[in-house]
Design a protein around this motif. Sequence first.
Motif, short mmCIF file in Angstrom:
data_model
loop_
_atom_site.label_atom_id
_atom_site.label_comp_id
_atom_site.label_asym_id
_atom_site.label_seq_id
_atom_site.Cartn_x
_atom_site.Cartn_y
_atom_site.Cartn_z
N ALA A 25 0.85 -1.19 0.00
CA ALA A 25 0.00 0.00 0.00
C ALA A 25 0.88 1.23 0.00
O ALA A 25 1.96 1.24 0.60
N VAL A 26 0.42 2.28 -0.66
CA VAL A 26 1.05 3.59 -0.59
C VAL A 26 0.18 4.45 0.31
O VAL A 26 -1.02 4.60 0.05
N VAL A 27 0.76 5.02 1.39
CA VAL A 27 -0.04 5.75 2.36
C VAL A 27 0.47 7.18 2.50
O VAL A 27 1.62 7.49 2.23
N ASN A 28 -0.43 8.04 2.96
CA ASN A 28 -0.10 9.44 3.21
C ASN A 28 0.88 9.53 4.38
O ASN A 28 0.66 8.90 5.42
N PRO A 29 1.97 10.30 4.27
CA PRO A 29 2.98 10.32 5.33
C PRO A 29 2.53 11.04 6.60
O PRO A 29 3.19 10.93 7.63
N VAL A 30 1.43 11.77 6.54
CA VAL A 30 0.93 12.49 7.71
C VAL A 30 -0.12 11.67 8.45
O VAL A 30 -0.07 11.53 9.68
N THR A 31 -1.05 11.06 7.69
CA THR A 31 -2.17 10.36 8.32
C THR A 31 -2.04 8.84 8.28
O THR A 31 -2.65 8.14 9.10
N GLY A 32 -1.28 8.33 7.32
CA GLY A 32 -1.22 6.88 7.13
C GLY A 32 -2.38 6.32 6.34
O GLY A 32 -2.47 5.11 6.14
#
Length: 676
Positions: free
Chosen positions: A235-242
């Motif tokens: 998965a590729v996730v947002n670095p702030v929220t996950g």
Amino acid sequence: MALVGVVTAVLAVVMATSSQAAVPTAPAQTWGVNGRVSAILPLPSGKVVVGGSFTAVVDGAGATQFTATNVALFDPATGRFDPTWRPSVNGSVNALATDGARLFLGGAFTKVGGVNRDKVAALSLSTGALDSAWVGPKFDGPVDVMRLSAGALFVGGNWNTVTAGTTAYAQAKAAKLAASTGAFDTAFRPTANPTPGDVPPSGRVWALLVLGNGNVVLGGDFGDINGAPSTRRIAVVNPVTGVPVKGFASTANNGTSTATILDLATDGTTIYEAVAGGGGACTAVDATTGARRWTWHSNGNGQSVRVVGSTVYCGGHFSGTGSFGGQTRSKIAAVDAGTGTILPWAPVINSALGVWSMGSDATRLYLGGDFTKAGGVSQQHFAMWVDGAAASVPSAPVLGGSAGDGVVHLSWQPPSSDGGSTIQRYKLWRKPASSTSYPNAALATVSTGTTYDDATVTNGTAYTYRVLAVNGVGSGPYSNEFTVTPGTTAQSAPSAPTRLAAAVGGTTVSLTWTAPALAGNPAFTRYDIYRGTTSGQRSLLTSVPVGTTTYSESLPPSGTTYFYAVRAVNTVGSSPDSNEVSTAGSSSGAPTQPTLSATVRAGGVDLSWTAGSGGGAADKWVILRDNVQLTRLTDPAARGYRDTTVVSGTTYTYKVRAVNAAGSSPNSNAVTVTVP
């Protein structure tokens, strides 16, 4: 396995490229460790931190050299580990990262240096001492991987609870910490859920990397992240929220299956997966969409993957006829990154489980695992291949010595550059001082150390010596000549002064140096200080008596740079020159931050930089590309470099840092370019 470094054994070979397969050369046997290495982190200094599950550093044959508990510092230039850098960690070290000052550890340990640290810790990179001010949270399972990005330390592993202070958080398998303090970031909350029906429950995050846009890629044996569809195993996730990023979807990576991912690597546009399950595979997917670009099935798990230039290296425990994409490979294979073509490079790695991790710097590929032989050479869990295209012969040693009754004691300083390949031995030549040429045959070959006693001399006869260094590429240039006459009252010149430094303060430049290791016979009585306005072209400035190791004078006129060297002198003659220093940016302490710029031109990227103001003068420059060392320049006056290893259509981020004996500057500003 975390690609934060590599478990490695060391051999010299030519690394594979899309146009030329790697061809093993004569291997250089190096030290290793007595257990599995799970992570290796190449440093900008050129050295390499190795982590894993071991208790001692051993030589190539397995003989113990010194105790080392689960983490050690390797010097590729010598092929040995540093016995003075010895942190104590009471459990396996699975992951490594650094911000240049701290070394971050992740693993299954609970104490570092006898102090409680539960699965994560920070050390001083220079000394290996625990950073007592950095206190991370506690994890109820091991940390397997960590990546540093934009002041954050992202970690993955196999835990369900993170305890920060007295508060326990139900935060499974992935987390974000503040790199400066270790504080747990409660906003980053990806949860890796097990695949329904898995017994025991899965969900482990084995692999993690950060893309150029800051997004975080997670890989493992999880069923999904936060319940989002199309996040099985990756998965590729947002670095702030996950929160998973829309647009990227996982795909079959091992035949028709979407199987467990044990490692990840990227070149910016493509993500490369080391895949387990149903044998294994090495697979490439689009970094934006997740669409599969190519895949090769293997008959054993893929456990590590690394991309170096245009070549992808796939490691695991596959072996035998047709073991990797129908080709015969033994634990390691090389694939063209763009076309997916399997390259001919095929060294043999022994052991059942083979290669567990990989890493690289500008000239070397590191492999690690549970093997004891690599490419036909005895290597204990640790191996290194040198890029023959990038490596060169070493520079010249500096030779000195002294005479005794029926003996000449020779010693030399190692080359300032090993050429990117481990120095294997030194070769010495001798001739009568009255002769105009040396014999073809060397006097001696020295494989260990930098000294040699010549006891085949005649008292009263003058002899001249020279020495050169040999690495995996070949023989470097000869050293200076050293002439000496043995006898009951043998006379000899002193060896060179060392550690010459120049510090600028106000309107004055102050020189300091260290006395030579060999005083000569008779002992030297003065130092001669040489000065010039061009590097390497100096004339005698003044002399100071023995016992004095400082000298000060006024700064040169504006726009002029002074270059200095020092010699020790006795009645026999002068020593070789010390190292050269200059007034350009000289001051005490480590260098300050340089400023970098880059221009894309046909065939490469041209980098140029200016030195920071104040601080100490640089002895060398380290150039980073995508936070990995690209090269190291040993010319202090260097202010530019051309990177010709770029790939069309790829985006690169460059930084540069200055290094001297006092330490390293901060990284320069980051410069990002896209090669058309």
